[in-house]
Design an enzyme around this catalytic site. Structure first.
Site, PDB file in Angstrom:
ATOM      1  N   ASN A 191       0.867  -1.187   0.000  1.00  0.00           N
ATOM      2  CA  ASN A 191       0.000   0.000   0.000  1.00  0.00           C
ATOM      3  C   ASN A 191       0.901   1.234   0.000  1.00  0.00           C
ATOM      4  O   ASN A 191       1.499   1.567   1.014  1.00  0.00           O
ATOM      5  CB  ASN A 191      -0.882  -0.035   1.259  1.00  0.00           C
ATOM      6  CG  ASN A 191      -1.705   1.232   1.438  1.00  0.00           C
ATOM      7  OD1 ASN A 191      -1.821   2.049   0.520  1.00  0.00           O
ATOM      8  ND2 ASN A 191      -2.278   1.396   2.621  1.00  0.00           N
ATOM      9  N   TRP A 192       0.970   1.868  -1.147  1.00  0.00           N
ATOM     10  CA  TRP A 192       1.863   3.032  -1.266  1.00  0.00           C
ATOM     11  C   TRP A 192       1.302   4.277  -0.590  1.00  0.00           C
ATOM     12  O   TRP A 192       2.005   5.283  -0.467  1.00  0.00           O
ATOM     13  CB  TRP A 192       2.104   3.361  -2.740  1.00  0.00           C
ATOM     14  CG  TRP A 192       3.035   2.434  -3.456  1.00  0.00           C
ATOM     15  CD1 TRP A 192       3.720   1.372  -2.915  1.00  0.00           C
ATOM     16  CD2 TRP A 192       3.389   2.484  -4.838  1.00  0.00           C
ATOM     17  NE1 TRP A 192       4.473   0.766  -3.888  1.00  0.00           N
ATOM     18  CE2 TRP A 192       4.295   1.431  -5.075  1.00  0.00           C
ATOM     19  CE3 TRP A 192       3.036   3.309  -5.899  1.00  0.00           C
ATOM     20  CZ2 TRP A 192       4.845   1.190  -6.335  1.00  0.00           C
ATOM     21  CZ3 TRP A 192       3.585   3.077  -7.148  1.00  0.00           C
ATOM     22  CH2 TRP A 192       4.480   2.022  -7.365  1.00  0.00           C
ATOM     23  N   LYS A 193       0.037   4.241  -0.216  1.00  0.00           N
ATOM     24  CA  LYS A 193      -0.609   5.435   0.355  1.00  0.00           C
ATOM     25  C   LYS A 193      -0.408   6.622  -0.590  1.00  0.00           C
ATOM     26  O   LYS A 193      -0.442   6.439  -1.796  1.00  0.00           O
ATOM     27  CB  LYS A 193      -0.080   5.696   1.772  1.00  0.00           C
ATOM     28  CG  LYS A 193      -0.130   4.421   2.636  1.00  0.00           C
ATOM     29  CD  LYS A 193       0.127   4.631   4.078  1.00  0.00           C
ATOM     30  CE  LYS A 193       0.000   3.296   4.811  1.00  0.00           C
ATOM     31  NZ  LYS A 193       0.157   3.402   6.240  1.00  0.00           N
TER      32      LYS A 193
ATOM     33  N   HIS B 196      -9.459   1.412   5.483  1.00  0.00           N
ATOM     34  CA  HIS B 196      -8.122   1.544   6.076  1.00  0.00           C
ATOM     35  C   HIS B 196      -8.195   2.510   7.253  1.00  0.00           C
ATOM     36  O   HIS B 196      -8.964   3.464   7.240  1.00  0.00           O
ATOM     37  CB  HIS B 196      -7.141   2.050   5.012  1.00  0.00           C
ATOM     38  CG  HIS B 196      -5.730   2.041   5.491  1.00  0.00           C
ATOM     39  ND1 HIS B 196      -5.210   3.045   6.284  1.00  0.00           N
ATOM     40  CD2 HIS B 196      -4.732   1.138   5.330  1.00  0.00           C
ATOM     41  CE1 HIS B 196      -3.958   2.750   6.580  1.00  0.00           C
ATOM     42  NE2 HIS B 196      -3.646   1.603   6.017  1.00  0.00           N
TER      43      HIS B 196
ATOM     44  N   GLU C  60      -6.434   4.900   8.124  1.00  0.00           N
ATOM     45  CA  GLU C  60      -6.253   6.324   7.789  1.00  0.00           C
ATOM     46  C   GLU C  60      -7.542   6.906   7.206  1.00  0.00           C
ATOM     47  O   GLU C  60      -7.842   8.084   7.402  1.00  0.00           O
ATOM     48  CB  GLU C  60      -5.053   6.485   6.838  1.00  0.00           C
ATOM     49  CG  GLU C  60      -3.744   6.330   7.610  1.00  0.00           C
ATOM     50  CD  GLU C  60      -2.623   5.655   6.843  1.00  0.00           C
ATOM     51  OE1 GLU C  60      -2.657   5.648   5.606  1.00  0.00           O
ATOM     52  OE2 GLU C  60      -1.703   5.120   7.503  1.00  0.00           O
TER      53      GLU C  60
ATOM     54  N   GLU D 206      -5.281  -4.708  10.875  1.00  0.00           N
ATOM     55  CA  GLU D 206      -4.228  -3.699  10.997  1.00  0.00           C
ATOM     56  C   GLU D 206      -4.431  -2.907  12.290  1.00  0.00           C
ATOM     57  O   GLU D 206      -5.185  -1.923  12.308  1.00  0.00           O
ATOM     58  CB  GLU D 206      -4.280  -2.741   9.811  1.00  0.00           C
ATOM     59  CG  GLU D 206      -4.048  -3.412   8.484  1.00  0.00           C
ATOM     60  CD  GLU D 206      -3.463  -2.440   7.470  1.00  0.00           C
ATOM     61  OE1 GLU D 206      -2.368  -2.714   6.978  1.00  0.00           O
ATOM     62  OE2 GLU D 206      -4.079  -1.400   7.215  1.00  0.00           O
TER      63      GLU D 206
ATOM     64  N   ILE E   9       0.525   0.718  12.840  1.00  0.00           N
ATOM     65  CA  ILE E   9       0.664   1.268  11.485  1.00  0.00           C
ATOM     66  C   ILE E   9       1.633   2.442  11.464  1.00  0.00           C
ATOM     67  O   ILE E   9       1.416   3.462  12.118  1.00  0.00           O
ATOM     68  CB  ILE E   9      -0.713   1.706  10.916  1.00  0.00           C
ATOM     69  CG1 ILE E   9      -1.625   0.482  10.771  1.00  0.00           C
ATOM     70  CG2 ILE E   9      -0.540   2.404   9.571  1.00  0.00           C
ATOM     71  CD1 ILE E   9      -3.011   0.803  10.279  1.00  0.00           C
ATOM     72  N   GLY E  10       2.713   2.265  10.730  1.00  0.00           N
ATOM     73  CA  GLY E  10       3.683   3.339  10.547  1.00  0.00           C
ATOM     74  C   GLY E  10       4.457   3.700  11.808  1.00  0.00           C
ATOM     75  O   GLY E  10       5.120   4.739  11.853  1.00  0.00           O
TER      76      GLY E  10
ATOM     77  N   SER F 151       3.609  -2.097  10.269  1.00  0.00           N
ATOM     78  CA  SER F 151       5.062  -2.178  10.457  1.00  0.00           C
ATOM     79  C   SER F 151       5.654  -3.531  10.071  1.00  0.00           C
ATOM     80  O   SER F 151       6.558  -4.041  10.742  1.00  0.00           O
ATOM     81  CB  SER F 151       5.439  -1.802  11.897  1.00  0.00           C
ATOM     82  OG  SER F 151       5.091  -0.457  12.158  1.00  0.00           O
TER      83      SER F 151
ATOM     84  N   GLY G  45       2.838  -1.161   4.263  1.00  0.00           N
ATOM     85  CA  GLY G  45       2.881   0.261   3.920  1.00  0.00           C
ATOM     86  C   GLY G  45       4.307   0.693   3.654  1.00  0.00           C
ATOM     87  O   GLY G  45       4.861   0.510   2.562  1.00  0.00           O
ATOM     88  N   GLY G  46       4.948   1.260   4.679  1.00  0.00           N
ATOM     89  CA  GLY G  46       6.288   1.843   4.549  1.00  0.00           C
ATOM     90  C   GLY G  46       7.283   0.958   3.818  1.00  0.00           C
ATOM     91  O   GLY G  46       8.006   1.424   2.922  1.00  0.00           O
TER      92      GLY G  46
HETATM   93  P1  PGA Z   1       2.956   0.314   7.610  1.00  0.00           P
HETATM   94  O1  PGA Z   1       1.467   0.534   7.044  1.00  0.00           O
HETATM   95  O2  PGA Z   1       3.458  -0.968   7.006  1.00  0.00           O
HETATM   96  O3  PGA Z   1       3.724   1.507   7.155  1.00  0.00           O
HETATM   97  O4  PGA Z   1       2.846   0.221   9.093  1.00  0.00           O
HETATM   98  C1  PGA Z   1       0.593  -0.536   6.872  1.00  0.00           C
HETATM   99  C2  PGA Z   1      -0.707  -0.061   6.309  1.00  0.00           C
HETATM  100  O5  PGA Z   1      -1.150   1.033   6.649  1.00  0.00           O
HETATM  101  O6  PGA Z   1      -1.324  -0.776   5.494  1.00  0.00           O
END
Ligand code: PGA
Length: 254
Positions: free
Chosen positions: A10-12, A98, A100, A170, A175-176, A216, A237-238
């Protein structure tokens, strides 16, 4: 056939056209060397990069995913993108709910369930995300929160065909943040979600629904997470923003 493991990046809001180009220039030659007989690999670029990503990935094993979609096929929905438009682009999977979207943009279970239905009806596969905040976990409400999100998010899908639904657990606190759920913490929730899916769609179908972990995920922790019996893949994500890192995640032995 044994269930496949899913690796979705997921590149966001990262990688416009030029970033997408340099990413796939590095990613595609390498991914073709990875044994994907038991794996599905997908990337969810931002909307504006989707058409270009489609062009670059055509004929490759990379599945195209979107980060959201409207519930309606077309019409007066300023700022939204229809599932049919995504389908036309070759998108197969759509991330919905998600954290976010829920926490920054205020998307509710009410809205998310409509998106899930719209995406499903368009013939795309929803990836419904659920997960508790740190506060909710500390209060002991993890199962309550994720079960509400799952039940409500799926409430408009009375029946689900095999291969047409994915769930992603998640935890918001993971997350992040660099703090992933431990494999045991992930497995505990995935087991619970599987049980809940069984109560909704029957045990046999529930076994076929991939439940991904996200939060993460890195090349360092993927091996332990993916070993858990109910962790059927990961939403990254990251670590998916860098092609070499994501390749390492995808290359994990399963
Ligand atoms: P992250 O994000 O791997 O950067 O923690 C995961 C996500 O939001 O899907």
């Amino acid at each position: 056939m044994a269930k496949k493991a899913y690796f979705i990046g997921n590149w966001k809001m990262n990688h416009g056209i030029s970033g997408t180009k340099s990413y796939f220039e590095r990613f595609l030659p390498e991914i073709s060397k990875v044994d994907l007989s038991k794996k599905v690999v997908g990337i969810a670029p931002p909307f504006t990069s989707l058409a270009f990503a489609r062009k670059l990935t055509e004929g490759s094993p990379v599945k195209l995913c979107a980060q959201n979609a409207c519930f309606a096929e077309k019409g007066a929905y300023t700022g939204e993108v229809s599932p049919l438009m995504l389908k036309e682009l070759g998108v197969e999977y759509v991330i919905l709910g998600h954290s976010e979207r829920r926490h920054i943009f205020g998307e509710t279970n009410e809205l998310i369930k409509k998106r899930v239905k719209g995406v499903y009806q368009a013939g795309l596969t929803p990836i419904l995300c659920v997960g508790e905040t740190l506060e909710e976990r500390k209060l002991g409400n993890t199962f309550l929160v994720v079960s509400e999100q799952l039940k409500q998010g799926l409430s408009e899908l009375e029946k689900v065909e095999e291969g047409r639904l994915i769930i992603a657990y998640e935890p918001v606190w993971a997350i992040g943040t660099g703090v992933n759920a431990t494999p045991e913490q992930a497995e505990e929730v995935h087991f619970f979600l599987r049980d809940l899916l069984a109560s909704m769609y029957g045990k046999d179908l529930a076994q076929t629904i991939p439940i991904l972990y996200g939060g993460s995920v890195t090349p360092e922790n993927i091996a332990d997470l993916i070993k858990e019996p109910n962790v059927d893949g990961v939403l990254v994500g990251g670590a998916s923003l860098d092609p070499e890192k994501f390749l390492k995640v995808v290359s994990v032995a399963i």
